[in-house]
Design a protein around this motif. Structure first.
Motif, PDB file in Angstrom:
ATOM      1  N   GLU A  89      17.187  72.622  26.723  1.00 37.88           N
ATOM      2  CA  GLU A  89      17.613  72.302  25.285  1.00 37.88           C
ATOM      3  C   GLU A  89      18.823  72.946  24.992  1.00 37.88           C
ATOM      4  OE1 GLU A  89      14.848  73.767  21.434  1.00 37.88           O
ATOM      5  OE2 GLU A  89      15.164  75.538  22.904  1.00 37.88           O
ATOM      6  N   GLN A  90      19.629  72.257  24.088  1.00 34.35           N
ATOM      7  CA  GLN A  90      20.702  72.696  23.842  1.00 34.35           C
ATOM      8  C   GLN A  90      21.307  72.429  22.351  1.00 34.35           C
ATOM      9  OE1 GLN A  90      23.599  71.077  26.625  1.00 34.35           O
ATOM     10  NE2 GLN A  90      24.146  69.186  25.542  1.00 34.35           N
ATOM     11  N   ILE A  91      22.187  73.251  21.769  1.00 36.78           N
ATOM     12  CA  ILE A  91      22.952  73.052  20.677  1.00 36.78           C
ATOM     13  C   ILE A  91      24.551  73.170  20.838  1.00 36.78           C
ATOM     14  CG2 ILE A  91      23.276  73.980  18.088  1.00 36.78           C
ATOM     15  CD1 ILE A  91      20.471  75.322  18.606  1.00 36.78           C
ATOM     16  N   VAL A  92      25.145  71.875  20.576  1.00 38.11           N
ATOM     17  CA  VAL A  92      26.603  71.936  20.503  1.00 38.11           C
ATOM     18  C   VAL A  92      27.314  71.969  19.221  1.00 38.11           C
ATOM     19  CG1 VAL A  92      28.343  70.503  21.279  1.00 38.11           C
ATOM     20  CG2 VAL A  92      26.344  70.609  22.773  1.00 38.11           C
ATOM     21  N   TRP A  93      28.544  72.891  19.104  1.00 31.07           N
ATOM     22  CA  TRP A  93      29.131  72.709  17.911  1.00 31.07           C
ATOM     23  C   TRP A  93      30.336  72.553  18.154  1.00 31.07           C
ATOM     24  CZ3 TRP A  93      26.404  77.035  20.116  1.00 31.07           C
ATOM     25  CH2 TRP A  93      27.109  78.161  20.505  1.00 31.07           C
TER      26      TRP A  93
END
Length: 108
Positions: A89-93
């Motif tokens: 699971e990942q969040i990229v900003w």
């Protein structure tokens, strides 16, 4: 980003040697990733982000865990009830702090 702003919901089945390997479920804000097309999705979304939109990533949060297969893993990846699944699971900003991607991939 506004609470009800439109987002892309992208579901891709990744193959290796014509065999299913990964189910990828991704959300991206339409305002940050305009004109996303099937042609782009069949290639590299990140190449489009970097080369065409000139977006620079600022960071990523990633959580990795082992899991048992769900019904989609069994249906699309051919897993049986005890096949180990690796979930990422990942969040990229972006470098300006804007959230660009939330994704969850299920890997054989």
């Amino acid at each position: 980003m506004r609470e009800n702003a439109p987002v892309y919901e992208i579901i891709r089945l990744r193959l290796l040697n014509d065999e299913p390997l990964v189910i990828e479920h991704t959300y991206m804000p339409v305002s940050q990733v305009p004109a996303l097309s099937k042609r782009i999705l069949e290639g590299s979304i990140y190449s489009y982000l970097h080369k065409k939109l000139h977006i620079k990533f600022g960071g990523v949060f990633r959580r990795i865990k082992a899991d048992l297969p769900d019904k989609y893993d069994r249906q699309y990846l051919g897993a049986n009830e005890s096949t180990p699944i690796l979930e990422i699971e990942q969040i990229v900003w972006t470098n300006s702090g804007v959230n660009l991607e939330y994704s969850r991939s299920r890997n054989l």
